[in-house]
Design a protein around this motif. Structure first.
Motif, PDB file in Angstrom:
ATOM      1  N   LYS A  89       0.717  -1.062  -0.032  1.00 43.57           N
ATOM      2  CA  LYS A  89      -0.030   0.099   0.028  1.00 43.57           C
ATOM      3  C   LYS A  89       0.893   1.350  -0.239  1.00 43.57           C
ATOM      4  O   LYS A  89       0.723   2.219  -0.777  1.00 43.57           O
ATOM      5  N   ARG A  90       1.895   1.400   0.807  1.00 45.63           N
ATOM      6  CA  ARG A  90       2.612   2.405   0.826  1.00 45.63           C
ATOM      7  C   ARG A  90       3.668   2.565  -0.335  1.00 45.63           C
ATOM      8  O   ARG A  90       3.728   3.777  -0.831  1.00 45.63           O
ATOM      9  N   GLU A 103       2.435   6.932  -6.856  1.00 41.48           N
ATOM     10  CA  GLU A 103       1.177   7.737  -6.951  1.00 41.48           C
ATOM     11  C   GLU A 103       1.917   9.231  -7.063  1.00 41.48           C
ATOM     12  O   GLU A 103       1.662  10.299  -7.926  1.00 41.48           O
ATOM     13  N   VAL A 104       2.503   9.620  -5.797  1.00 39.32           N
ATOM     14  CA  VAL A 104       3.085  10.877  -5.304  1.00 39.32           C
ATOM     15  C   VAL A 104       3.971  11.061  -6.349  1.00 39.32           C
ATOM     16  O   VAL A 104       4.339  12.432  -7.065  1.00 39.32           O
ATOM     17  N   TRP A 128       6.877   8.094   5.952  1.00 41.61           N
ATOM     18  CA  TRP A 128       5.726   7.874   7.007  1.00 41.61           C
ATOM     19  C   TRP A 128       6.438   7.497   8.427  1.00 41.61           C
ATOM     20  O   TRP A 128       7.474   6.994   8.393  1.00 41.61           O
ATOM     21  N   ARG A 146       2.680   1.733  -3.530  1.00 44.13           N
ATOM     22  CA  ARG A 146       1.524   2.184  -4.395  1.00 44.13           C
ATOM     23  C   ARG A 146       1.246   3.686  -4.127  1.00 44.13           C
ATOM     24  O   ARG A 146       1.390   4.582  -5.284  1.00 44.13           O
ATOM     25  N   GLU A 147       1.248   4.385  -3.026  1.00 39.86           N
ATOM     26  CA  GLU A 147       1.026   5.692  -2.653  1.00 39.86           C
ATOM     27  C   GLU A 147       2.058   6.493  -2.977  1.00 39.86           C
ATOM     28  O   GLU A 147       1.980   7.507  -3.506  1.00 39.86           O
ATOM     29  N   ALA A 148       3.378   6.042  -2.586  1.00 34.70           N
ATOM     30  CA  ALA A 148       4.608   6.685  -3.149  1.00 34.70           C
ATOM     31  C   ALA A 148       4.783   6.596  -4.553  1.00 34.70           C
ATOM     32  O   ALA A 148       5.378   7.712  -4.920  1.00 34.70           O
ATOM     33  N   SER A 208       8.347  10.795   0.057  1.00 35.18           N
ATOM     34  CA  SER A 208       7.328  10.113   0.358  1.00 35.18           C
ATOM     35  C   SER A 208       7.776   9.346   1.633  1.00 35.18           C
ATOM     36  O   SER A 208       8.481   8.660   1.619  1.00 35.18           O
TER      37      SER A 208
END
Length: 59
Positions: A28-29, A35-36, A47, A31-33, A45
């Motif tokens: 998930k992380r 996208e950013v 956390w 994927r988010e990174a 990115s």
């Protein structure tokens, strides 16, 4: 594209990160990174993972 995962400034493998934080959470992380990164390649990115800072970057 190469994925670089660091924990408190030290590079770690994806396998080690998955063992520490769980495979689903790391996927998930990442994927988010991604996208950013595709929106703005210069944005970091990161956390806060309990007592450590997890950073994902791409090259």
């Amino acid at each position: 594209m190469r994925t670089i995962i660091t924990l408190d400034g030290k590079k770690i493998s994806k396998k080690a990160a998955c063992e520490m934080f769980g495979k689903e959470d790391m996927d998930k992380r990442i994927r988010e990174a991604k996208e950013v990164f595709f929106e703005d390649p210069n944005e970091e990115s990161s956390w806060w993972m309990g007592s450590r800072m997890l950073t994902i970057e791409f090259r």
